[in-house]
Write an enzyme that holds these catalytic residues in place. Structure first.
Site, PDB file in Angstrom:
ATOM      1  N   HIS A  47       9.459  -4.218   1.712  1.00 56.80           N
ATOM      2  CA  HIS A  47       8.053  -4.456   1.370  1.00 56.80           C
ATOM      3  C   HIS A  47       7.804  -5.958   1.519  1.00 56.80           C
ATOM      4  O   HIS A  47       8.698  -6.764   1.230  1.00 56.80           O
ATOM      5  CB  HIS A  47       7.737  -4.137  -0.089  1.00 56.80           C
ATOM      6  CG  HIS A  47       8.000  -2.742  -0.547  1.00 56.80           C
ATOM      7  ND1 HIS A  47       9.225  -2.317  -0.951  1.00 56.80           N
ATOM      8  CD2 HIS A  47       7.160  -1.692  -0.721  1.00 56.80           C
ATOM      9  CE1 HIS A  47       9.152  -1.055  -1.347  1.00 56.80           C
ATOM     10  NE2 HIS A  47       7.906  -0.643  -1.211  1.00 56.80           N
ATOM     11  N   ASP A  86       8.970  -7.934  -1.411  1.00 56.63           N
ATOM     12  CA  ASP A  86      10.415  -7.980  -1.693  1.00 56.63           C
ATOM     13  C   ASP A  86      11.005  -9.273  -1.172  1.00 56.63           C
ATOM     14  O   ASP A  86      11.940  -9.814  -1.749  1.00 56.63           O
ATOM     15  CB  ASP A  86      11.199  -6.882  -0.932  1.00 56.63           C
ATOM     16  CG  ASP A  86      10.751  -5.482  -1.239  1.00 56.63           C
ATOM     17  OD1 ASP A  86      10.188  -5.269  -2.316  1.00 56.63           O
ATOM     18  OD2 ASP A  86      10.972  -4.597  -0.381  1.00 56.63           O
TER      19      ASP A  86
HETATM   20  C1  XUL Z   1       8.825   4.690  -4.424  1.00 55.01           C
HETATM   21  C2  XUL Z   1       9.322   4.652  -3.050  1.00 55.01           C
HETATM   22  C3  XUL Z   1       8.970   3.441  -2.277  1.00 55.01           C
HETATM   23  C4  XUL Z   1       8.698   3.664  -0.847  1.00 55.01           C
HETATM   24  C5  XUL Z   1       8.249   2.427  -0.107  1.00 55.01           C
HETATM   25  O1  XUL Z   1       9.209   5.794  -5.133  1.00 55.01           O
HETATM   26  O2  XUL Z   1      10.006   5.540  -2.599  1.00 55.01           O
HETATM   27  O3  XUL Z   1       9.958   2.502  -2.486  1.00 55.01           O
HETATM   28  O4  XUL Z   1       9.804   4.169  -0.188  1.00 55.01           O
HETATM   29  O5  XUL Z   1       7.139   1.857  -0.691  1.00 55.01           O
END
Ligand code: XUL
Ligand code: CO
Length: 437
Positions: free
Chosen positions: A101, A104
């Site tokens: 992300h 992150d």
């Molecule tokens: C949350 C989840 C996220 C997604 C990416 O449960 O799985 O981490 O994979 O945003």
């Protein structure tokens, strides 16, 4: 180059009899299974958020993770150092991909402009490390759920300014994903849902979500980004009801708003179980609709029931997943992203290796077992036989659309009773699977 794991050598395949905890017993990247290298079947990715930002904190206690390379500050220097360490880890593990992300990897600044600048500075290091190691980006995404501005959601917020902020954030995340050569981009609906219907205009929120995704599709074209867009279903957590609740709900939404040609699904095991499904079910729903894109590989805990994001070590689970993945022809842009975290009690850096090694081996085993089951052919033959009444006669006529209720009534009036049913043989089929495990 970072030296956070100086005492750990590159993890190698040593075969099933090895007792070395820092070796693979089954993941042998270049081994050919069904005509393709294992590494190309599995396309493993490390999730940056769990592995490099997870602290072990839970609602009852502070973080426990020991991460000597991380000074715990939100400085850019710390963020850049962390990237170097992440690539050292991934290189030693031998994974071809990672996922992240935006938030992150780089700290938020005081303004959106400053935040974007921080992201650019860290992305520069990520690009250098990608080039140095050959490790690629499976998909990027934007965190539209952690910051308090997203308290009521992002694209489905009641606050139009928050929608605009989220759009700006996704625009930038798409740009950096493109810059890093990402094979895809994921939309997981962080807080796109509701906690009470008493304050929610659901129809309006869904319309907004569709508008948001259409704008993303439009900007993708403008940018020339060729990666695959995915939606990741999840039924609850953090909200009580998430709009992208499961694969079927996502498909319905995408079809209703003319978005289906632009998206595939990223199916996560622990999200499937939270939705009251098995992951095989979710993969079948996606596969049958031609949108099985990628997998967030993890597993939950039967007794806890929430999204525990554990490393997948259950061989039955990985076998069933591989049976579906092979059935639908394998991944193209997608892969197995370990959306999994080490337990709060497993707080040493080396535990990050054990978690990933075990999960990679579990999938390699699942792959080999699934391939053996397919080669044996009894399971496929049973299913073929079970539906054989559709291959000729009245069944073929129905499938071809060449009959109607009147003719079917005449057919059955003449026959008097349907042909007898045959046994479903669930126990036998389960026994056959066990022969291979
Ligand atoms: C949350 C989840 C996220 C997604 C990416 O449960 O799985 O981490 O994979 O945003
Ligand atoms: Co996920």
């Amino acid at each position: 180059m970072a030296k956070a794991f100086a005492n750990i050598k590159k993890i190698e395949y040593e075969g099933p009899n090895s007792r070395n905890p820092l070796a693979f017993r089954h993941y042998n990247p270049d081994e050919i299974v069904e005509g393709k290298k294992m590494k190309d079947h599995l396309r493993f990715a490390v999730a940056y958020w769990h592995t490099f930002r997870g602290t072990g904190a839970d609602p009852f206690g502070l973080g426990t993770a020991i991460r000597p390379w991380d000074d715990g500050t939100a400085s850019l220097e710390n963020a850049k150092r962390r990237v170097r360490v992440a690539f050292e880890f991934m290189e030693k593990l031998g994974v071809p991909f990672y996922t992240f992300h935006d938030r992150d990897v780089a700290p938020e600044g005081k303004t959106l402009r400053e935040t974007n600048k921080n992201l650019d500075a860290v992305v520069k290091v990520m690009k250098e490390e990608q080039e140095r190691t050959g490790i690629k980006l499976l998909w990027g995404t934007a965190n539209l759920f952690s910051h308090p501005r997203y308290v009521h959601g992002a694209a489905t917020s009641c606050n139009a300014d928050v929608f605009a902020y989220a759009a700006a954030q996704v625009k930038k995340a798409l740009e950096v994903t493109h810059e890093l050569g990402g094979a895809g981009y994921v939309f997981w609906g962080g807080r796109e849902g509701y906690t009470t219907l008493l304050n929610t205009d659901m129809k309006r929120e869904l319309d907004h979500l569709a508008k948001f995704l259409h704008m993303a599709v439009e900007y993708k074209k403008q940018l020339g980004f060729k990666g695959q867009f995915y939606i990741e279903p999840k039924p609850k957590e953090p909200t009580k009801h998430q709009y992208d609740s499961d694969a079927a709900a996502c498909l319905n939404f995408l079809r209703q708003y003319d978005l289906l040609p632009h998206f595939k699904l990223n199916i996560e095991t622990n999200h499937a179980t939270l939705a009251g499904h098995t992951v095989q079910h979710e993969l079948e729903v996606a596969g049958a609709a031609g949108v099985l894109g990628s997998i967030d590989a993890n597993m939950g805990d039967d007794l806890l029931g929430w999204d525990t994001d554990q490393f997948p070590t259950n061989i039955y689970l990985t076998t069933h997943i591989m049976l579906v993945v092979l059935k639908y022809g394998g991944f193209t842009t997608g892969g197995f992203n370990f959306d999994a975290k080490v337990r709060r009690e497993s707080f040493e850096p080396i535990d990050l290796f054990y978690g990933h090694i075990g999960a990679m081996d579990a999938f390699a085993r699942g792959l080999k077992i699934a391939a053996a089951i397919r080669k044996d052919g009894r399971l496929a033959e049973f299913i073929r036989q079970r539906y054989s009444s559709w291959d000729t006669g009245i069944g073929a006529k129905i499938e071809q659309g060449k009959t109607n209720f009147v003719e079917l009534e005449a057919y059955m009036l003449k026959k008097g009773e349907a042909a007898p049913n045959t046994s479903g043989r669930q126990e036998l089929l389960e026994n056959i699977i066990n022969e291979f495990i």
